[in-house]
Design an enzyme around this catalytic site. Structure first.
Site, PDB file in Angstrom:
ATOM      1  CG  ASP A 170      21.666 126.389  94.987  1.00 20.60           C
ATOM      2  OD1 ASP A 170      22.738 125.849  94.672  1.00 20.60           O
ATOM      3  OD2 ASP A 170      21.444 127.611  94.905  1.00 20.60           O
ATOM      4  N   GLY A 200      24.948 115.693  90.052  1.00 21.95           N
ATOM      5  CA  GLY A 200      24.577 117.110  90.052  1.00 21.95           C
ATOM      6  C   GLY A 200      25.766 118.032  89.844  1.00 21.95           C
ATOM      7  N   GLY A 201      25.460 119.303  89.576  1.00 17.87           N
ATOM      8  CA  GLY A 201      26.501 120.316  89.383  1.00 17.87           C
ATOM      9  C   GLY A 201      26.557 120.779  87.939  1.00 17.87           C
ATOM     10  CB  VAL A 202      28.503 123.521  86.358  1.00 19.03           C
ATOM     11  CG1 VAL A 202      28.813 124.018  84.963  1.00 19.03           C
ATOM     12  CG2 VAL A 202      27.772 124.602  87.160  1.00 19.03           C
ATOM     13  CG  ASN A 260      36.160 113.332  78.927  1.00 16.75           C
ATOM     14  OD1 ASN A 260      36.797 114.129  78.249  1.00 16.75           O
ATOM     15  ND2 ASN A 260      34.833 113.339  78.948  1.00 16.75           N
ATOM     16  CG  HIS A 261      36.133 117.471  80.018  1.00 18.21           C
ATOM     17  ND1 HIS A 261      36.721 117.767  78.807  1.00 18.21           N
ATOM     18  CD2 HIS A 261      34.904 116.959  79.737  1.00 18.21           C
ATOM     19  CE1 HIS A 261      35.878 117.466  77.823  1.00 18.21           C
ATOM     20  NE2 HIS A 261      34.768 116.975  78.361  1.00 18.21           N
ATOM     21  CE1 TYR A 272      31.831 119.242  84.516  1.00 22.01           C
ATOM     22  CE2 TYR A 272      33.155 118.629  82.611  1.00 22.01           C
ATOM     23  CZ  TYR A 272      32.166 118.341  83.510  1.00 22.01           C
ATOM     24  OH  TYR A 272      31.501 117.150  83.424  1.00 22.01           O
ATOM     25  CB  SER A 301      27.209 109.282  79.179  1.00 19.60           C
ATOM     26  OG  SER A 301      26.389 108.144  79.371  1.00 19.60           O
TER      27      SER A 301
END
Ligand code: 15L
Length: 273
Positions: free
Chosen positions: A54, A75-77, A115-116, A139, A169
């Site tokens: 985690d 990893g991650g949201v 890209n966000h 995010y 992707s």
């Protein structure tokens, strides 16, 4: 580019959509591929080591990184979520990862940015990596923060990072927006390979895309990677253009970040109205 295999390469987010692909394609780059995720990773194949973790747990992340020569951090949201969720996996998580890298002498990281981080640029604009970030949500903010973390750990401790602002992707682009930013798995793997083995990358930011028509992104500041895309979204044009045309003011037609720009707000249920 001298390509020596790593002894032990860590892949985080190995149970995710992209992670499951990289689990196969990164194998030739290391003797042992250590795979990590909070979700189930199945059973270890040849040359694999499973290490569930985690990212919000600092000690667990330290253990996960111990003994690894390089890290591919997927990893991650990976979508827009309430801030509290982003905070744990993406904000604390990336801090834990770089601290562990510093403590255990890891010299190279590939950071899955997005890209966000620049999603509130218009689709009519062409941007490069020197332009300010314009996150399209919590995010996207966490990805801009991760890039900042990578820059700091390079300047302060000499850890080199390739931050890849991944477009879309997936096996195929799903709509008109993705035609511009599609990133095939083969091209993603190649960009990661360049990021792992090109000497002297410092902190480089690259836009992760295939050789698509009418790109919104200029990758000249990452030219030293020598990355060349082999795939293009053009092969999907006919099927995508059969989709009904969205309204001109639809977020997927206006902003580079598409629908992410219209997510939220996320009021806590107990917030005063
Ligand atoms: C991302 O950063 C997400 O992780 C992925 O699920 C897609 O939504 C992608 O961006 C995109 O913008 O298409």
């Amino acid at each position: 580019m001298v390509e020596n295999r790593f002894e032990r390469l860590l892949l985080t987010g190995a149970a995710g959509g992209v992670g499951r692909v990289l689990r196969e394609t990164l194998k030739p780059m290391a003797r042992v591929l250590r795979l990590s995720d909070v979700q189930s990773l199945g059973t270890a194949g040849e040359g694999e080591e499973l290490h569930p973790c985690d990212l919000s747990d600092r000690r667990a992340v330290d253990e996960m990184v111990r003994g690894c020569d390089a890290i591919v951090h997927m990893g991650g949201v990976s979508v827009e979520r309430p801030f509290e969720e982003i905070l744990e996996a993406n904000i604390k998580g990336v801090f834990h990862l770089y601290e562990a890298a510093r403590r255990h002498g890891v010299r190279r990281v590939i950071f899955a940015s997005s890209n966000h981080a620049v999603g509130f640029y218009r689709q009519s604009e062409t941007i490069d990596a020197a332009m300010p970030t314009r996150p399209d949500g919590y995010y996207g903010l966490s990805k801009a923060y991760g890039e900042g973390m990578a820059s700091f750990y390079h300047d302060r401790y000499g850890i080199e990072t390739l931050s890849i602002r991944i477009g879309s992707s997936f096996p195929e682009p799903r709509d008109r927006r993705m035609m511009h930013i599609w990133f095939s798995y083969r091209d993603l793997t190649e960009m990661i390979r360049r990021g792992l083995f090109t000497p002297g990358i410092g902190h480089t930011i690259a836009f992760g895309m295939s050789d698509n028509k009418d790109p919104w992104w200029d990758n000249r500041l990452a030219a030293h990677l020598g990355y060349k895309a082999r795939d293009t979204s053009e092969v999907f044009r006919e099927q995508i253009e059969r989709q009904p045309m969205p309204a001109a003011d639809d977020p997927t037609m206006v902003w580079q970040g598409g629908v992410f720009t219209a997510r939220g707000p996320f009021d806590p249920v107990d917030a005063p109205s």
